[in-house]
Structure formats: structure tokens, C-alpha cells
Design a protein around this motif. Structure first.
Motif, short mmCIF file in Angstrom:
data_model
loop_
_atom_site.label_atom_id
_atom_site.label_comp_id
_atom_site.label_asym_id
_atom_site.label_seq_id
_atom_site.Cartn_x
_atom_site.Cartn_y
_atom_site.Cartn_z
N GLU A 102 0.96 -1.21 0.01
CA GLU A 102 -0.06 -0.01 -0.19
C GLU A 102 0.89 1.31 -0.13
N ARG A 103 0.41 2.15 -0.56
CA ARG A 103 1.35 3.38 -0.78
C ARG A 103 0.71 4.47 0.15
N ASP A 104 1.62 4.95 1.12
CA ASP A 104 1.39 5.92 2.11
C ASP A 104 2.21 7.32 1.52
N GLY A 105 1.69 8.03 1.05
CA GLY A 105 2.41 9.15 0.68
C GLY A 105 3.21 8.86 -0.46
N SER A 106 4.64 8.75 -0.35
CA SER A 106 5.42 8.67 -1.23
C SER A 106 6.21 7.32 -0.82
N ALA A 107 5.93 6.59 0.01
CA ALA A 107 6.52 5.42 0.49
C ALA A 107 5.56 4.34 0.42
N TRP A 108 6.37 3.02 0.19
CA TRP A 108 5.41 1.64 0.14
C TRP A 108 5.42 1.29 1.52
N THR A 109 4.34 0.69 1.82
CA THR A 109 4.26 -0.22 3.05
C THR A 109 3.76 -1.44 2.82
N TYR A 110 4.33 -2.60 3.44
CA TYR A 110 3.64 -3.94 3.34
C TYR A 110 2.42 -4.08 3.88
N ALA A 111 1.40 -4.54 2.94
CA ALA A 111 0.02 -4.70 3.51
C ALA A 111 -0.09 -5.62 4.68
N THR A 112 -0.99 -5.13 5.56
CA THR A 112 -1.30 -6.19 6.88
C THR A 112 -2.34 -7.21 6.56
N GLY A 135 0.12 -1.77 -4.61
CA GLY A 135 1.05 -2.23 -5.54
C GLY A 135 1.24 -3.76 -5.36
N PHE A 136 1.78 -4.34 -6.34
CA PHE A 136 2.28 -5.79 -6.01
C PHE A 136 3.59 -6.16 -6.76
N ARG A 137 4.45 -6.86 -6.15
CA ARG A 137 5.63 -7.21 -6.61
C ARG A 137 6.06 -8.56 -6.58
N PRO A 152 7.49 -2.67 -5.03
CA PRO A 152 7.10 -2.12 -6.40
C PRO A 152 7.90 -1.16 -6.74
N ARG A 153 8.48 -1.00 -8.15
CA ARG A 153 9.48 -0.09 -8.69
C ARG A 153 8.46 0.98 -9.52
N GLY A 154 8.84 2.28 -9.41
CA GLY A 154 7.98 3.13 -9.98
C GLY A 154 7.59 4.40 -9.05
N ALA A 155 7.50 5.69 -9.52
CA ALA A 155 6.94 6.50 -8.55
C ALA A 155 5.79 7.07 -8.97
N ALA A 156 4.99 6.55 -9.82
CA ALA A 156 3.61 6.94 -10.28
C ALA A 156 2.83 6.93 -9.14
N LEU A 201 -3.19 1.03 -9.37
CA LEU A 201 -2.46 -0.24 -9.11
C LEU A 201 -1.17 -0.22 -9.74
N VAL A 202 0.06 -0.56 -9.20
CA VAL A 202 1.21 -0.92 -9.73
C VAL A 202 1.38 -2.48 -9.68
N ILE A 203 1.83 -2.95 -10.92
CA ILE A 203 2.04 -4.24 -11.07
C ILE A 203 3.63 -4.44 -11.61
N ASP A 204 4.38 -4.66 -10.76
CA ASP A 204 5.71 -5.10 -10.94
C ASP A 204 5.93 -6.49 -11.06
N PHE A 205 6.28 -7.19 -12.25
CA PHE A 205 6.52 -8.42 -12.50
C PHE A 205 7.94 -8.85 -11.96
N GLY A 206 8.80 -8.25 -11.60
CA GLY A 206 10.17 -8.43 -10.92
C GLY A 206 11.14 -8.53 -11.87
N THR A 207 12.25 -9.07 -11.60
CA THR A 207 13.45 -9.15 -12.64
C THR A 207 13.44 -10.53 -13.19
N PRO A 208 14.48 -10.92 -14.11
CA PRO A 208 14.74 -12.16 -14.62
C PRO A 208 15.45 -13.07 -13.79
N GLY A 209 16.15 -12.43 -12.81
CA GLY A 209 16.70 -13.30 -11.62
C GLY A 209 15.76 -13.75 -10.59
N ASP A 210 14.54 -13.35 -10.49
CA ASP A 210 13.47 -13.81 -9.55
C ASP A 210 12.38 -14.74 -10.49
#
Length: 224
Positions: A35-45, A60-62, A75-79, A99-108
Motif C-alpha cells: 500500500e502506498r502511504d504518501g511517497s512510500a510503500w508499506t507492506y500490506a497487513t 502495488g504488487f511485486r 514495487p518499482r516506479g513513482a507514479a 494499481l502498480v504491478i511489478d513483475f520483478g526481475t529475470p533473476g526472480d
């Protein structure tokens, strides 16, 4: 002389035991919810099926490999909401959720799969809709397991669900999932006493102690 042998014994023992512990290090490959709180992401409870965002919220989802919520990738991105939902006007009886959906990196990514490019979406849903319903309206197909754990967004990944992976990125325990990770960590020694027996790391450590202990005793007797 006995003291010197003991010091040599401990010096040799510590790096080997540390190596045995590192071999057991692992993480979980899963979709984390934020969940986005202002300019920061916090892990949803709570999970997306229980979360009921308000109009104007950003969530967001990562997809990544992480040990627990403490080291989960954000999640990456500042929108923000105004940017993501700029082309979606407000409508009576509905709410807009960015909603911000980040599918991650090739390493993940699981073996043989390539993560799609990240995306944002403005979900316009009923006022009482959950985050899961908002996500389903813009990123189908979704996939869940029998315990309602979110396994895939927009069909990614094609298979697997919160599986445990070793530090080299390979699956190490397909039967244990991210949903049970926190329980396993807090249970600790209680689980070690179960029918599964001691861990490989514990057995290896005990073997090292026995071998080095015997070597230390032999050194003491030889020099006496």
C-alpha cells in the motif's frame, strides 16, 4: 598446550558451521502486496481479498524472491494516483484504485519464464470492492491456490505458487509455500522436534564437531 589445541579447534569449527548455515538459507518466490502511504510503500497487513481500498488509494504488487516481509522487494516506479488515474473520471457509485504491478526481475523468474514489463492501471470498481476484485478487473487472468494465496497476475508466472527456493534461485522445497514461511520461522525449535527429524545443516554441524573434536584430542595426546 591443551588451551592452544582448543583455540585451534574453535578456529577451524566456526567457518565450517557458518558455511553449513549459509547452505540452508532460502527465500520464497511470490507476489507481495503493498500500500502506498504518501511517497512510500508499506507492506500490506491483510491480503488483497480482505483489503477494501478507498477512492484515491494506490496499491502495488511485486513478484520477487524474499525470505519474509522484512526483506521483500517493493514495487518499482513513482507514479501516483493522479498520474495513473488521470484518464479515468470519477463516477457515482464507484471508486478508483491506482494499481502498480511489478513483475520483478529475470533473476526472480521461475526457470524458463521471462517477466513481462511492469504496468500501472486504474481500476474503477464498486464502492465496496476488495483489492482482489480491483486487480481482477484490470489484470486477468489471476491464479490462486487452494488457500487463496495469490499465485499469478496476468497469467504470470504460468506455474508455481510461493515455492521455497535456494540461494541459487532453484526450487528447493516445492511443498512449502510463502504462506507458511512466517509460521515456520516463529515455530522454530517446536517443528524441529517433529517427525521430520533434524535438518541437514544440524547433522552436518554435529559431524563437524565430532571430527574436529577427535582431531583436537589426538593433537593434545600426541604433543603430551
Amino acid at each position: 598446550m591443551i588451551r592452544r589445541a582448543t583455540v585451534l579447534f574453535l578456529a577451524a569449527l566456526l567457518p565450517l558451521l557458518a558455511g553449513a548455515g549459509q547452505a540452508q538459507a532460502a527465500g520464497y518466490r511470490y507476489w507481495s502486496f503493498w500500500e502506498r502511504d504518501g511517497s512510500a510503500w508499506t507492506y500490506a497487513t491483510v491480503g488483497p481479498s480482505l483489503s477494501r481500498p478507498a477512492d484515491g488509494d494506490v496499491q502495488g504488487f511485486r513478484f520477487s524472491v524474499s525470505e519474509d516481509s522484512g526483506d521483500a522487494a517493493k514495487p518499482r516506479g513513482a507514479a501516483g494516483f493522479d498520474t495513473i488515474c488521470a484518464k479515468t473520471p470519477a463516477k457515482d457509485g464507484t471508486k478508483r484504485v491506482a494499481l502498480v504491478i511489478d513483475f520483478g526481475t529475470p533473476g526472480d523468474a521461475p526457470s524458463g519464464e521471462k517477466p513481462p514489463a511492469g504496468r500501472t492501471a486504474c481500476a474503477q470498481v464498486a464502492e465496496d470492492a476488495t483489492t482482489a476484485e480491483a486487480l481482477a478487473s484490470v489484470a486477468k487472468p489471476l491464479r490462486y491456490d487452494s488457500n487463496a494465496l495469490l499465485c499469478a497476475i496476468a497469467g504470470y508466472p504460468a506455474k508455481g505458487c510461493g515455492e521455497q527456493v535456494a540461494t541459487d534461485g532453484k526450487d528447493s522445497s516445492p511443498t512449502e509455500t510463502a504462506e507458511t514461511a512466517e509460521t515456520a520461522e516463529t515455530a522454530g525449535s517446536a517443528e524441529d522436534d517433529g517427525g521430520s527429524g533434524p535438518s541437514v545443516g544440524l547433522i552436518a554441524g554435529a559431524a563437524v564437531v565430532v571430527v574436529l573434536g577427535a582431531a583436537a584430542v589426538w593433537q593434545v595426546r600426541r604433543r603430551a
